[in-house]
Design an enzyme around this catalytic site. Sequence first.
Site, PDB file in Angstrom:
ATOM      1  CG  HIS A  97      -2.210  -0.873   1.174  1.00  0.00           C
ATOM      2  ND1 HIS A  97      -2.111  -2.353   1.409  1.00  0.00           N
ATOM      3  CD2 HIS A  97      -3.429  -0.898   0.462  1.00  0.00           C
ATOM      4  CE1 HIS A  97      -3.585  -2.784   0.990  1.00  0.00           C
ATOM      5  NE2 HIS A  97      -4.211  -1.776   0.621  1.00  0.00           N
ATOM      6  N   GLY A  98       1.826   1.181   0.508  1.00  0.00           N
ATOM      7  CA  GLY A  98       2.933   2.397   0.313  1.00  0.00           C
ATOM      8  C   GLY A  98       4.134   2.327   1.257  1.00  0.00           C
TER       9      GLY A  98
END
Length: 458
Positions: free
Chosen positions: A318-319
């Site tokens: 996700h990041g």
Amino acid sequence: MVFSSLIFLFFFLPAVLFCYYIVPQKFIRVRNAVLLLFSLFFYFYGEPRLIGMLIFSILMNYLFGLSMRSTYRKPLLILCVIANLSLLGVFKYLNFFISSADSLFGLGIPVPDIVMPIGISFYTFQALSYVIDVYRREVPPQHDLFSLALYVSMFPQLIAGPIVRYHDVNVQLAVRKHSFAQFSEGISRFLFGLSKKVLLSNVFAQIADGVFKYAPNELSAAGAWMGAIGYTLQIYFDFSGYSDMAIGLGKMFGFEFLENFNYPYISKSVTEFWRRWHISLSTWFRDYVYIPLGGNRCSPARHIFNLLAVWTLTGFWHGANWTFMAWGLYFGVLLILEKKFLAGWITRLPSVLQHLYALFFIVIGWVFFRSDSMGLAVQYLGSMFTSTVPLNRFVIEYLLRFWPYLLFGVVLSAPVFPRLKSTRIWRVLEFPMLAVLFTLCLMRLLASSYNPFIYFRF
């Protein structure tokens, strides 16, 4: 370009639909070419400097897919995985690793100015699933470069998913039917998704952003919980709304994409939540990481390792932030506890307590996801449970201002519409309801420029 923008609704979408349907249905390859050109323009409009990265990814995985019939297909598959993950690592994580090393060891390495391509996580995983499926002989290699390019870059799912698996659409790329009923269903699905995003998610974003802008030590417990609940509703209506719009757009062009959300907030456990939330991502990790690692057909210790590995990767996907890794580990640990120790205990609870149990831990998890750093996440959680700050004034203001939206958000998090659609009255209500919703969306878009999409940064 986002789906909930006026330029998309009144210029791009009418143009692509006109050019697509002006071509006779028997010329499906020409229709595919129209859709491909518009998809590349869609990406170019939002990321003109890095469209070459998307095209390179398509060409590279096209060649890898063809090579999966050679004698050396296993080492070529390994090379394919390394190449794709290396590109993802450089563009998405290199800055993070360098800055983390600088902070931990004081190395003083300059952080390069690398811009992350929009949607790189989504199109990289789609391309990888194609090559892996060809390697497993689940699908034949795609010899038509333009068909593969359309699969990877199709604008409804290019930027923020759902992650469409090649074996789900490979036949549709060559042969698909178009009907008025399917097109109408696509419009309906798109407009409901648009309404989720514009009428609900954007409002909940005002609550979440309004609370999270404060330092955690300035928040009362009620204020901190309001921010966490606001974000819990925001991210659901943001991402499920986008998925609804993507699925609806797919139907308009004759494609059937699998569902990505199944009312996750009605879950009675964290395990059930992850069967209902971002289904395309969780099944991707299940089929391409968890099962190849051994799944649950191994020793208990190895099973725990497999779960932790998958959920750490899920968080990191996700990041590039430690908060995402913590978020993934948090849910990984909860899933392990449920599978190994808590499942029997949870099922003996009354149904309402099962729901409250699941929602409690889900809301806490979103605090990690929303926070900018681990320190802020821990401090925020501390405010939720131990704050001695008096009740913040904005709590009452937000409740008075937004209570109808909060009520609608809670109600619409449950499967209300599927039940309504099964009644006879739906045939009478559907068109006027969609007309009203579309009008309200336009009024909101014209009145405000605040229109973020959370998952565009992934």
